[in-house]
Design an enzyme around this catalytic site. Sequence first.
Site, PDB file in Angstrom:
ATOM      1  N   SER A   1      98.964   8.323  20.901  1.00  0.00           N
ATOM      2  CA  SER A   1     100.135   9.058  21.973  1.00  0.00           C
ATOM      3  C   SER A   1      99.551   8.289  23.152  1.00  0.00           C
ATOM      4  O   SER A   1     101.277   8.192  24.238  1.00  0.00           O
ATOM      5  CB  SER A   1      98.916  10.173  22.732  1.00  0.00           C
ATOM      6  OG  SER A   1      98.012   9.991  23.277  1.00  0.00           O
TER       7      SER A   1
ATOM      8  N   GLU B   1      72.576  20.720  38.419  1.00  0.00           N
ATOM      9  CA  GLU B   1      73.669  19.197  37.250  1.00  0.00           C
ATOM     10  C   GLU B   1      75.457  19.232  38.467  1.00  0.00           C
ATOM     11  O   GLU B   1      75.938  17.931  38.281  1.00  0.00           O
ATOM     12  CB  GLU B   1      73.750  19.731  36.360  1.00  0.00           C
ATOM     13  CG  GLU B   1      74.860  21.053  36.446  1.00  0.00           C
ATOM     14  CD  GLU B   1      74.073  21.276  36.129  1.00  0.00           C
ATOM     15  OE1 GLU B   1      72.908  22.091  37.024  1.00  0.00           O
ATOM     16  OE2 GLU B   1      74.101  23.130  35.631  1.00  0.00           O
TER      17      GLU B   1
ATOM     18  N   GLY C   1      98.206   7.987  25.744  1.00  0.00           N
ATOM     19  CA  GLY C   1      97.138   8.131  26.124  1.00  0.00           C
ATOM     20  C   GLY C   1      95.575   6.919  26.283  1.00  0.00           C
ATOM     21  O   GLY C   1      95.503   6.858  25.311  1.00  0.00           O
TER      22      GLY C   1
ATOM     23  N   SER D   1      93.448   7.863  22.562  1.00  0.00           N
ATOM     24  CA  SER D   1      93.796   8.010  20.980  1.00  0.00           C
ATOM     25  C   SER D   1      94.285   6.250  20.949  1.00  0.00           C
ATOM     26  O   SER D   1      93.743   5.796  19.611  1.00  0.00           O
ATOM     27  CB  SER D   1      95.143   8.650  21.057  1.00  0.00           C
ATOM     28  OG  SER D   1      96.403   7.994  21.773  1.00  0.00           O
TER      29      SER D   1
ATOM     30  N   CYS E   1      68.682  27.971  35.778  1.00  0.00           N
ATOM     31  CA  CYS E   1      68.548  29.127  35.773  1.00  0.00           C
ATOM     32  C   CYS E   1      68.758  29.786  35.273  1.00  0.00           C
ATOM     33  O   CYS E   1      67.203  30.453  34.665  1.00  0.00           O
ATOM     34  CB  CYS E   1      70.559  28.991  36.958  1.00  0.00           C
ATOM     35  SG  CYS E   1      71.179  30.316  37.739  1.00  0.00           S
TER      36      CYS E   1
ATOM     37  N   HIS F   1      70.812  24.577  40.422  1.00  0.00           N
ATOM     38  CA  HIS F   1      71.478  23.621  39.620  1.00  0.00           C
ATOM     39  C   HIS F   1      71.797  22.431  39.927  1.00  0.00           C
ATOM     40  O   HIS F   1      72.370  22.076  40.272  1.00  0.00           O
ATOM     41  CB  HIS F   1      73.271  24.634  39.224  1.00  0.00           C
ATOM     42  CG  HIS F   1      73.388  25.413  38.603  1.00  0.00           C
ATOM     43  ND1 HIS F   1      73.575  25.943  36.906  1.00  0.00           N
ATOM     44  CD2 HIS F   1      73.823  27.543  39.069  1.00  0.00           C
ATOM     45  CE1 HIS F   1      73.902  27.118  36.531  1.00  0.00           C
ATOM     46  NE2 HIS F   1      73.576  27.518  37.737  1.00  0.00           N
TER      47      HIS F   1
END
Length: 505
Positions: free
Chosen positions: A220, A170, A222, A225, A81, A168
């Site tokens: 955390s 992607e 999650g 981490s 692009c 694009h």
Amino acid sequence: MMEKILVLDFGGQYNQLIARRVRECNVYCEVHTYTKFGVDEIKKFDPRGIILTGGPQSVNSDDFSVDEKIFALDVPILGICFGAQLMAKALSGRVESAPTSEFGRTEIDRIGGSRLLDGVSARSTVWMSHNDRIIDAPRGFKITASTANCPIAAMENPERKLYAVQFHPEVVHTVDGKIIFDNFINLCGCARDWQMKSFAAEKISELRSTIKGRALCALSGGVDSSVAAALMSKAIGKNLTCVFVDHGLLRKNEADEVEAVFKNFDLNFIRVDASKRFLDRLSGVTEPERKRKIIGEEFIRVFEAEAKKIGAVEYLVQGTIYPDVIESGLGKAAVIKSHHNVGGLPDHVDFKAIVEPLRMLFKDEVRAVGRELGLDEKIVSRQPFPGPGLGIRIIGEVTADKIKIVQDADAIFRAELESAGVMSNQYFAALTNMRSVGVMGDGRTYDYAIVLRAVETTDFMTATASKIPWEILSRAADRIVNEVAGVNRVLYDCTSKPPSTIELE
Ligand code: XMP
């Protein structure tokens, strides 16, 4: 030497997706903003190939310039692009504002043979998003595709290893996008040896040799981490202490669940109840970015305090991942939200260094590392939960009462989806600041509205609302208004990202 692709970022909104596509080809890549990455830095980085991204500006604008020596580096370059237009302009082609902008799906027609488009259908659907267009290809370039409005939709000069596409490749809407990336990676001569197995082993040995001293990990519960903690504990063993801050903005019962999981791990685990401290600082604050900054800052302060108690802690470990880094304004793309683990960092941090072992990885790569390290699948496949927690799922001021409302509503919604086996990538309840009139029993109510959000996404950069069966939505809504005091209305968020975001703040 690891083979690398450089994604030179001109501020387009899809730049992370470009990096994802390259990594999916098992090639490592990094995104660097063009203003901070000139020809000298590029040479030092030593890429096998360079991708020039899209961007919001015009190559004809006076306040934009780029070092044209890039095109003489003798490294394969793919311009996408804006990047394609940049290549055209720099090599004495011509770019002009198009009479009609092209946005969305369109068809390209291939013209003759092409190394970059080899394997792409003769007529293929692509995603366009541009105002300017190339009207004269530079000397030595051959036009390899066009659309109705865009005579030069792709061009290449294989002798100079230069390739360009106006569309694009992607984004998933470009049907043959993967083929184009595959071809480019082949043209770069990459052996495709980037794997999570080698990442984990190399990272552990790098951390072992660079981190000398005690480290504190912000855990955390999650996936990010937890994987960061697992990597660090393999690298430095008992020199690592994991601190789990209960900021009071976690989901219902979450703090106890996280503690239960990590108590069984072979690491030092400390749980800090800091909920009052966070609530006090958030009192009266309504602006989302301000809330994010406060929560991020408070996190660091709590860690600093814990570190002092432990003594002689030099490093702070964080589970920052690549999208956090990019979304917090790496390039010139507009900052949509500052993620608390990067944008919220205060200027003064009382540690020798911050260690972010996952800083260059995307989410699915982090999960692969987690599996490689033998982490529990429950943790590895957990849906994401933002660092600022329910603080950004409560629109406006955060109070203890509102936290309780959103926790209870969220627990009901998640339980209903999970028991029905609905597979959404992320789903939660949020509390609006809207109150409206309802009727319960024989009385009037004037209560809050809950928003339910569930999305389908692969990369969390774009998302569509999940099509939840009506019976499940209405059962969740009934339960929420009946079981959660203070709520008399439940709304389902049907918007995609973009134009919305996944979280409400
Ligand atoms: P948005 O709302 O930007 O969210 O569309 C995209 C994904 O990122 C998560 N998110 C965060 N994660 N710290 C995090 O660790 C943050 O500050 C943060 N903000 C959003 C969000 O839950 C979604 O998965």
